[in-house]
Motif scaffolding. Structure first.
Motif, PDB file in Angstrom:
ATOM      1  N   ALA A 168      13.588  22.694  12.604  1.00  0.00           N
ATOM      2  CA  ALA A 168      13.403  24.141  12.603  1.00  0.00           C
ATOM      3  C   ALA A 168      12.504  24.560  11.443  1.00  0.00           C
ATOM      4  N   GLY A 169      11.839  25.685  11.618  1.00  0.00           N
ATOM      5  CA  GLY A 169      11.012  26.226  10.552  1.00  0.00           C
ATOM      6  C   GLY A 169      11.849  26.615   9.341  1.00  0.00           C
ATOM      7  N   GLY A 170      11.294  26.400   8.163  1.00  0.00           N
ATOM      8  CA  GLY A 170      11.985  26.779   6.935  1.00  0.00           C
ATOM      9  C   GLY A 170      13.203  25.960   6.605  1.00  0.00           C
ATOM     10  N   ALA A 171      13.289  24.742   7.136  1.00  0.00           N
ATOM     11  CA  ALA A 171      14.479  23.926   6.908  1.00  0.00           C
ATOM     12  C   ALA A 171      14.458  23.182   5.579  1.00  0.00           C
ATOM     13  N   PHE A 172      13.293  23.074   4.941  1.00  0.00           N
ATOM     14  CA  PHE A 172      13.158  22.221   3.754  1.00  0.00           C
ATOM     15  C   PHE A 172      12.439  22.961   2.631  1.00  0.00           C
ATOM     16  N   ASP A 173      12.688  22.492   1.404  1.00  0.00           N
ATOM     17  CA  ASP A 173      11.896  22.995   0.286  1.00  0.00           C
ATOM     18  C   ASP A 173      10.976  21.920  -0.289  1.00  0.00           C
ATOM     19  N   LEU A 174      11.035  20.704   0.280  1.00  0.00           N
ATOM     20  CA  LEU A 174      10.116  19.630  -0.089  1.00  0.00           C
ATOM     21  C   LEU A 174       9.876  18.755   1.127  1.00  0.00           C
ATOM     22  N   VAL A 175       8.608  18.530   1.445  1.00  0.00           N
ATOM     23  CA  VAL A 175       8.218  17.592   2.500  1.00  0.00           C
ATOM     24  C   VAL A 175       7.296  16.557   1.871  1.00  0.00           C
ATOM     25  N   VAL A 176       7.640  15.278   2.043  1.00  0.00           N
ATOM     26  CA  VAL A 176       6.781  14.197   1.573  1.00  0.00           C
ATOM     27  C   VAL A 176       6.378  13.339   2.767  1.00  0.00           C
ATOM     28  N   SER A 177       5.183  12.774   2.699  1.00  0.00           N
ATOM     29  CA  SER A 177       4.695  11.924   3.782  1.00  0.00           C
ATOM     30  C   SER A 177       3.790  10.862   3.181  1.00  0.00           C
ATOM     31  N   ALA A 178       4.118   9.593   3.410  1.00  0.00           N
ATOM     32  CA  ALA A 178       3.332   8.494   2.836  1.00  0.00           C
ATOM     33  C   ALA A 178       2.978   7.477   3.915  1.00  0.00           C
ATOM     34  N   GLY A 179       1.685   7.309   4.149  1.00  0.00           N
ATOM     35  CA  GLY A 179       1.212   6.201   4.965  1.00  0.00           C
ATOM     36  C   GLY A 179       1.148   6.404   6.452  1.00  0.00           C
ATOM     37  N   VAL A 180       1.191   7.664   6.929  1.00  0.00           N
ATOM     38  CA  VAL A 180       1.188   7.866   8.379  1.00  0.00           C
ATOM     39  C   VAL A 180       0.161   8.875   8.880  1.00  0.00           C
ATOM     40  N   LEU A 181      -0.275   9.803   8.072  1.00  0.00           N
ATOM     41  CA  LEU A 181      -1.085  10.904   8.588  1.00  0.00           C
ATOM     42  C   LEU A 181      -2.473  10.469   9.049  1.00  0.00           C
ATOM     43  N   ASP A 182      -2.916   9.279   8.654  1.00  0.00           N
ATOM     44  CA  ASP A 182      -4.201   8.774   9.146  1.00  0.00           C
ATOM     45  C   ASP A 182      -4.111   8.274  10.582  1.00  0.00           C
ATOM     46  N   GLN A 183      -2.913   8.253  11.166  1.00  0.00           N
ATOM     47  CA  GLN A 183      -2.723   7.805  12.539  1.00  0.00           C
ATOM     48  C   GLN A 183      -2.302   8.952  13.465  1.00  0.00           C
ATOM     49  N   VAL A 226       0.844  -1.197   0.000  1.00  0.00           N
ATOM     50  CA  VAL A 226       0.000   0.000   0.000  1.00  0.00           C
ATOM     51  C   VAL A 226       0.880   1.249   0.000  1.00  0.00           C
ATOM     52  N   ARG A 227       1.885   1.265   0.829  1.00  0.00           N
ATOM     53  CA  ARG A 227       2.780   2.438   0.827  1.00  0.00           C
ATOM     54  C   ARG A 227       3.546   2.539  -0.492  1.00  0.00           C
ATOM     55  N   ALA A 228       3.890   1.406  -1.095  1.00  0.00           N
ATOM     56  CA  ALA A 228       4.552   1.454  -2.401  1.00  0.00           C
ATOM     57  C   ALA A 228       3.659   2.135  -3.430  1.00  0.00           C
ATOM     58  N   GLN A 229       2.354   1.864  -3.361  1.00  0.00           N
ATOM     59  CA  GLN A 229       1.411   2.538  -4.253  1.00  0.00           C
ATOM     60  C   GLN A 229       1.384   4.038  -3.979  1.00  0.00           C
ATOM     61  N   MET A 230       1.429   4.399  -2.700  1.00  0.00           N
ATOM     62  CA  MET A 230       1.453   5.814  -2.338  1.00  0.00           C
ATOM     63  C   MET A 230       2.713   6.491  -2.867  1.00  0.00           C
ATOM     64  N   LEU A 231       3.849   5.832  -2.710  1.00  0.00           N
ATOM     65  CA  LEU A 231       5.106   6.423  -3.175  1.00  0.00           C
ATOM     66  C   LEU A 231       5.128   6.566  -4.695  1.00  0.00           C
ATOM     67  N   ASP A 232       4.521   5.610  -5.396  1.00  0.00           N
ATOM     68  CA  ASP A 232       4.421   5.742  -6.852  1.00  0.00           C
ATOM     69  C   ASP A 232       3.617   6.993  -7.222  1.00  0.00           C
ATOM     70  N   GLY A 233       2.521   7.217  -6.495  1.00  0.00           N
ATOM     71  CA  GLY A 233       1.712   8.407  -6.761  1.00  0.00           C
ATOM     72  C   GLY A 233       2.449   9.683  -6.457  1.00  0.00           C
ATOM     73  N   ILE A 234       3.197   9.692  -5.359  1.00  0.00           N
ATOM     74  CA  ILE A 234       3.987  10.874  -5.012  1.00  0.00           C
ATOM     75  C   ILE A 234       5.058  11.121  -6.070  1.00  0.00           C
ATOM     76  N   GLY A 282      12.208   4.120   2.025  1.00  0.00           N
ATOM     77  CA  GLY A 282      12.001   3.723   0.641  1.00  0.00           C
ATOM     78  C   GLY A 282      11.794   4.870  -0.334  1.00  0.00           C
ATOM     79  N   PHE A 283      11.551   6.093   0.175  1.00  0.00           N
ATOM     80  CA  PHE A 283      11.380   7.224  -0.745  1.00  0.00           C
ATOM     81  C   PHE A 283      12.741   7.732  -1.202  1.00  0.00           C
ATOM     82  N   PRO A 284      13.005   7.718  -2.521  1.00  0.00           N
ATOM     83  CA  PRO A 284      14.294   8.211  -3.013  1.00  0.00           C
ATOM     84  C   PRO A 284      14.250   9.726  -3.188  1.00  0.00           C
ATOM     85  N   PRO A 285      15.217  10.459  -2.667  1.00  0.00           N
ATOM     86  CA  PRO A 285      15.204  11.915  -2.833  1.00  0.00           C
ATOM     87  C   PRO A 285      15.465  12.297  -4.276  1.00  0.00           C
TER      88      PRO A 285
END
Length: 287
Positions: free
Chosen positions: A102-117, A36-44, A67-70
């Motif tokens: 810290a705030g403003g540390a990233f220019d890309l944030v990805v999240s797969a398979g956790v926010l429903d918890q 299921v997470r692999a499907q999510m990562l494909d979509g991302i 498993g997410f490749p940058p």
């Protein structure tokens, strides 16, 4: 008379300690249950491919095994609520609504398979937006409304006299888009895809859910009795097709939003747009 005492914090929806323990138990055999997470990562990855800009600092929020490749040339930080997943991915342990960055540390944030918890999903989204620099991109996927309808049905049937809360509350795709707006994201987009899996029995489904660290984490949950489990298994089998397999659905909600920037195009009036998600992501061009 109003009280001078501060109001108490609302009760936690999920058991944080149980979540950490179950993620640690799932880690050694994760690769056998990561579909299921692999499907999510494909979509991302597909949505990220539609963006023509370059990213340099990435946060993988809820990293599991890393498993997410940058993107090429980007630095990546990984964070997971489970100690073993965080260690396996070379990251840090932390909850999505208590980010250790810290705030403003990233220019890309990805999240797969956790926010429903996450009990405080609005807070988690707000923290993700704050972790982004202006014009930074947030991409997420998680199980939303419409997931596990067969499991929900057979458990209700098995506990018809005294049904208990067994399935997590699920976020509708429209509500997910509204949460992006509430968290301060610009150009928010939410859509859903459905993954259907056919199981030979209820036990195989429950094994997958345990292997995904996706079993019941509600605070105050009660264990399933053997009799209830047997009735649920029989009800699951009764729903099987002629091949002896029963369908279960996983509804994956995809989110995309940008950290506000003065250089971004202004969104059209709500309800007037017909653009696809790929078109919305491609609206931000490389400077």
């Amino acid at each position: 008379m109003p009280s001078d005492q501060p109001s108490s914090a609302p009760p936690e929806l999920f058991d944080r300690a149980a979540r950490r323990r179950r993620r640690d138990r799932a880690q050694p055999d994760w690769a056998a249950h990561d579909f299921v997470r692999a499907q999510m990562l494909d979509g991302i990855a597909e949505r990220l491919d539609a963006v023509t800009r370059r990213f340099t600092d990435v946060l993988d929020l809820g990293s599991f095994d890393g498993g997410f490749p940058p993107p090429p040339g980007a630095r990546i930080a990984r964070c997971d609520p489970g100690f073993r997943f965080a260690a396996r991915a070379g990251g840090v342990q932390g909850d999505e609504d208590r980010l250790p960055f810290a705030g403003g540390a990233f220019d890309l944030v990805v999240s797969a398979g956790v926010l429903d918890q996450v009990g405080d999903l609005p807070g988690a989204l707000t923290l993700a937006r704050r972790a982004l620099r202006p014009d930074g991109l947030f991409l997420a996927a998680f199980l939303g409304a419409g997931s596990l309808p067969t499991l929900r049905s057979v458990l209700l049937e098995a506990e018809a006299d005294r049904p208990a809360a067994r399935i997590h509350p699920q976020v509708e795709v429209r509500a997910a888009g509204d949460l992006l707006v509430r968290a301060g994201f610009a150009l928010p987009v939410a859509d859903v895809e459905v993954l259907t899996v056919r199981y030979a029995g209820l036990g195989r489904l429950l094994t997958d859910l345990r292997g995904m660290a996706a079993t019941n984490l509600l605070a105050g949950r009660s264990p399933l009795s053997r009799d209830t489990l047997a009735r649920a298994a029989a009800a699951f089998a009764a729903r099987a097709d002629p091949d002896g397999r029963t369908e279960e659905r996983f509804a994956i909600v995809h989110l995309a939003g940008w950290s506000p920037s003065t250089e971004q195009p202004k969104p059209a009036r709500r309800g007037s747009g017909t653009a696809s998600l790929a078109a919305a992501l491609a609206a931000i061009r490389t400077p």
